[in-house]
Design a protein around this motif. Sequence first.
Motif, short mmCIF file in Angstrom:
data_model
loop_
_atom_site.label_atom_id
_atom_site.label_comp_id
_atom_site.label_asym_id
_atom_site.label_seq_id
_atom_site.Cartn_x
_atom_site.Cartn_y
_atom_site.Cartn_z
N GLY A 120 0.80 -1.21 0.00
CA GLY A 120 0.00 0.00 0.00
C GLY A 120 0.84 1.27 0.00
O GLY A 120 0.75 2.08 -0.93
N PRO A 121 1.69 1.47 1.01
CA PRO A 121 2.52 2.69 1.04
C PRO A 121 3.46 2.81 -0.15
O PRO A 121 3.85 3.91 -0.52
N GLY A 127 2.67 2.18 -3.14
CA GLY A 127 1.90 2.49 -4.34
C GLY A 127 1.66 1.31 -5.25
O GLY A 127 1.31 1.48 -6.42
N SER A 178 -8.54 0.72 0.33
CA SER A 178 -7.19 1.05 0.75
C SER A 178 -7.00 2.56 0.80
O SER A 178 -7.47 3.30 -0.08
N PHE A 208 -4.45 3.96 0.12
CA PHE A 208 -3.49 4.29 -0.93
C PHE A 208 -4.07 4.07 -2.33
O PHE A 208 -3.33 4.09 -3.31
N SER A 209 -5.36 3.87 -2.41
CA SER A 209 -6.00 3.68 -3.71
C SER A 209 -5.80 4.91 -4.59
O SER A 209 -5.92 6.05 -4.13
N GLU A 210 -5.48 4.68 -5.86
CA GLU A 210 -5.34 5.78 -6.81
C GLU A 210 -6.70 6.19 -7.37
O GLU A 210 -6.80 7.20 -8.08
#
Length: 405
Positions: A76-77, A79, A297, A299-301
Amino acid sequence: MKKRLTLLLVAVMVMVPFASTIQAQEEAPALTIWADETRAVVVEDLGAAFEEEYGVTLNVQQLAFGDIRDQLRIAGPAGEGPDVIVGAHDWLGELVLNGLLSPIDLGDAAADFSEVAINAFTYDGDLYGVPYATENIAFFYNTDLVETPPATWAEVRSLSEEIMDSGAADYGYIRQEGDPYHFFPIQTAFGGYVFGIDAEGSYDPSDVGIDAPGSIAALQWVQDMVKDGLIPTGLDGVAAETLFMDGNAAMYITGPWNIQNFLDAGLNFAIAPAIPAGEEGGEPGKPFIGAQAFMVSAFSENPLLAQAFLTEFVAREDVQLSLYEEGNRAPALLSALEQLDDPYLAALAEAGAVGLPMPAIPEMSAVWTSWGDAVTLAMQDTSQSPAELFTTAADTIRSTIAGEE
């Protein structure tokens, strides 16, 4: 609903730079979802319908269930993680405290779901998933051997003695060695607990109840059954299931995952409406309630799109029913649950009506090993005092929690 998601897709496209917009027009938007072997198949099937209806591709990646949580911390972190994960509510405390999940806003639609499922995915007042299933264990019994399910654990003992004395079966009630998850309903039946509950209804890690009088009384009951030859030692889950399935044991606590196995074996069985109480007139045993959900998440884009997938698609009745058909877990959406004509799930739901969500607070990780080891030792060596075993376990748990602060 489709119109709302379409408008959201347009909004997402507007927010990206012009060059990216041109590329997005050429490539359909996509979401990456991490799920385990069981759920990945279902999500892939749903993905086809989602893509056809909304024009959004679901990229489903299969991971081992436990690896989903562990890998999210790493990927996650960096990317490289998913937009959405499918997992259990007892992951929640750890994931939220590590900043790995985004909150979800279901608004008034939260009332359409099982209250216990919503509570299970709520942390510090925020909802972190759209639940799709709940599950709990219950008291199963062989109807060829037991006419009426026992109301108390004292009755379980006397019935076990009758069955064994008559030769009708090798054992009456059985349980696998250790296994605190399956011990918990007995513990609560005698008034024991794991964590206390504060005025706001949240688990209080400063109140450890492993060594509470009720917890010790429950362990004493189990040890006495072993000591008197009424429960065999050395049983793992598979051995216990086999004894019950083959008709060599009359009563057993288990969950929905075994229903089809019992049916396939031609076993005549039923699920009691309540787990036996510790004493006549007392409250029935409370099982842990587990809940499963789709989570976004942090970190989802594509955070807006990911949330829309949950609130506009996963929350639909037809989707929840599809997940039930593959997973054999009670839908968390109440309208979907009402559509079912499944007497076994109905019985499980009745037994679980008094249940408690499995603690999702981070401190729960300090509980399982010491708690389970104490139950195992009480069954393996009946010379060891349940009071001493649980006192030692509770002291270890408190020290571990204090060390984590």
